[in-house]
Design an enzyme around this catalytic site. Structure first.
Site, mmCIF file in Angstrom:
data_model
loop_
_atom_site.group_PDB
_atom_site.id
_atom_site.type_symbol
_atom_site.label_atom_id
_atom_site.label_comp_id
_atom_site.label_asym_id
_atom_site.label_seq_id
_atom_site.Cartn_x
_atom_site.Cartn_y
_atom_site.Cartn_z
ATOM 1 N N ARG A 48 16.973 47.506 38.633
ATOM 2 C CA ARG A 48 17.966 48.088 39.550
ATOM 3 C C ARG A 48 17.764 47.624 40.996
ATOM 4 O O ARG A 48 18.589 47.898 41.864
ATOM 5 C CB ARG A 48 17.960 49.618 39.464
ATOM 6 C CG ARG A 48 19.102 50.254 40.249
ATOM 7 C CD ARG A 48 19.317 51.720 39.930
ATOM 8 N NE ARG A 48 18.077 52.470 39.818
ATOM 9 C CZ ARG A 48 17.329 52.871 40.833
ATOM 10 N NH1 ARG A 48 17.682 52.608 42.076
ATOM 11 N NH2 ARG A 48 16.215 53.547 40.625
ATOM 12 N N TYR A 102 44.414 43.269 41.296
ATOM 13 C CA TYR A 102 43.995 43.737 39.978
ATOM 14 C C TYR A 102 44.130 45.267 39.887
ATOM 15 O O TYR A 102 43.733 45.988 40.803
ATOM 16 C CB TYR A 102 42.537 43.304 39.751
ATOM 17 C CG TYR A 102 41.957 43.803 38.468
ATOM 18 C CD1 TYR A 102 42.366 43.289 37.250
ATOM 19 C CD2 TYR A 102 40.993 44.813 38.465
ATOM 20 C CE1 TYR A 102 41.842 43.756 36.061
ATOM 21 C CE2 TYR A 102 40.459 45.285 37.285
ATOM 22 C CZ TYR A 102 40.887 44.754 36.087
ATOM 23 O OH TYR A 102 40.362 45.228 34.913
ATOM 24 N N ASP A 174 38.882 38.332 45.782
ATOM 25 C CA ASP A 174 38.601 38.334 44.357
ATOM 26 C C ASP A 174 38.978 36.933 43.859
ATOM 27 O O ASP A 174 40.146 36.578 43.792
ATOM 28 C CB ASP A 174 39.436 39.423 43.671
ATOM 29 C CG ASP A 174 39.135 39.546 42.183
ATOM 30 O OD1 ASP A 174 38.740 38.531 41.576
ATOM 31 O OD2 ASP A 174 39.318 40.648 41.629
ATOM 32 N N LYS A 199 35.409 37.045 33.027
ATOM 33 C CA LYS A 199 36.496 36.096 32.802
ATOM 34 C C LYS A 199 35.951 34.659 32.766
ATOM 35 O O LYS A 199 35.196 34.348 31.876
ATOM 36 C CB LYS A 199 37.569 36.292 33.872
ATOM 37 C CG LYS A 199 37.946 37.778 34.111
ATOM 38 C CD LYS A 199 38.564 38.446 32.905
ATOM 39 C CE LYS A 199 38.629 39.973 33.006
ATOM 40 N NZ LYS A 199 39.130 40.524 34.220
#
Ligand SMILES: *Cc1c(COP(=O)(O)O)cnc(C)c1O
Length: 385
Positions: A48, A102, A174, A199
């Site tokens: 993390r 998006y 993006d 993607k």
């Protein structure tokens, strides 16, 4: 990798890779430890903390591809996007967003930001003047996405960066649809790049991941937020993503080549009324796309004539898969009006140009002849007689 000037496919294959010192294996080993020897509180190694060996190695590969100083990998595109927005926006701030971003990003803003007293505006259009109009004295961030989904409109990176810099506003893009193979926004003055690595970076429809690439100073700020919100990616998936990116350059190139041919084929087709692809000379943003992209990408959308039954068309496809996601090596199609844009009101859909006969096409690497034949036979079946 020691030489600084390697070309894209070499970066895809080799940047950031870990050496297997023990056995001299060819690929990066996977380090799954969630517990490492204690160094000190600030530099402890922990998943993390985004600093396991595999996280660090893949971050270097993505930074090299985006021409940035640093990068971070997240568990999804939305984890990357939300961490970036929460890092740079606070109560009382305002953000300007492109109107057709998006759906998940729009939902984050519309459903959550009022709880943090963060104001937002969506632009009316995609011209720099539309963004300028939406800026307020408390605007801290401009958020764009180009090419846009699903109409493949192009936003002028240089103009947006210039506008934002003149007002000391941060810019975030993006870059999922273009991938770093076709577009490196940092060179045009954009500050921060985010990706849904689910993607093109992943490219095989088998993993979910996100990434941020920017300066070391901005990464340090995002890191401080991200270690508290979590959202790191497992080292297993990081390793898969590293493997995927080795072929990113050749995949995107092959997909783009197919898409260009398909766009031309659809453009001449008697049953198709409109094709949205920035690589067509008739596309309103063709020149702009040519200026800022190294290829026109593998996403396109098209509208079928009224006498084609869209639902029958989808059912009749044999090879091309109906699918929500995109950018895999396999060709997929979806109906934005019933999927990605289903939650918009019919009026909003019309203003955004999302008709009921609009089909979004993520072009894969199959042989072009087979893709075209599949479309052809599905159109024949779906023609209303
Ligand atoms: C899919 C997608 C996202 C969200 O990414 P996830 O990995 O699903 O969280 C963000 N932006 C664009 C353009 C996308 O296509």
């Amino acid at each position: 990798m020691t030489k600084k000037s390697y070309k894209t496919n070499t970066i895809c294959t080799h940047a950031g890779e870990l050496k297997d010192e023990q056995f001299k294996g060819a690929v990066s080993p996977i380090y799954l430890s969630s517990s490492y020897e204690f160094m000190d509180v600030d530099t402890k190694r922990y998943p993390r903390y985004f600093n396991t060996p595999n996280q660090e190695a893949l971050s270097k590969k993505i930074a090299a591809l985006e021409h940035t100083q640093a990068a971070m990998i997240f568990s999804s595109g939305m984890a990357a996007i939300s961490n970036v927005l929460l890092t740079f926006l606070k109560s009382g701030d305002h953000i300007v967003l492109q109107n057709d971003i998006y759906g998940g990003t729009r939902h984050l803003v519309e459903s959550q930001f009022h709880r943090y007293n963060i104001e937002y505006s969506f632009t009316d259009g995609l011209e720099a003047s539309d963004f300028k109009k939406a800026i307020q004295p408390n605007t801290k961030l401009i958020y764009i996405e180009t090419p846009s989904n699903p109409l493949l409109k192009i936003v002028d990176l240089k103009a947006i960066a210039k506008l934002a810099k003149s007002k000391q506003i941060l810019t975030v893009i993006d870059n999922t649809f273009a991938s770093p193979i076709l577009q490196q926004p940092i060179g045009f003055g954009i500050d921060i790049v985010v990706h849904s690595a689910t993607k093109y970076l992943g490219g095989h429809s088998d993993l979910c991941a996100g990434a941020v690439a920017t300066s070391q100073a901005y990464i340090d700020a995002i890191w401080k937020m991200a270690i508290t919100t979590g959202g790191n990616l497992s080292d297993f998936t990081i390793w898969m993503l590293e493997r995927s990116i080795k072929t990113l350059g050749i995949r995107v190139k092959a997909q783009t080549k197919n898409a260009k041919k398909i766009a031309n084929y659809l453009n001449k087709h008697h049953a198709i009324t409109k094709v949205h692809y920035p690589g067509l000379k008739t596309h309103p943003d063709y020149k702009l796309a040519k200026q800022q992209m190294r290829g026109f990408g593998a996403m396109l959308s098209f509208e079928v004539k009224k006498d084609i039954n869209v639902k029958t068309f989808f059912k009749a496809l044999n090879l091309i898969k109906p699918s929500m996601s995109l950018a895999g090596v396999e060709s997929t199609m979806l109906l934005p009006s019933e999927t990605s844009h289903a939650l918009l009101s019919p009026e909003d859909r019309i203003t955004q140009g999302i008709t009921d006969s609009l089909i979004r096409f993520s072009v894969g690497i199959e042989d072009i002849k087979d893709i075209v034949e599949d479309i052809e036979q599905a159109i024949t079946i779906a023609a209303v007689r």
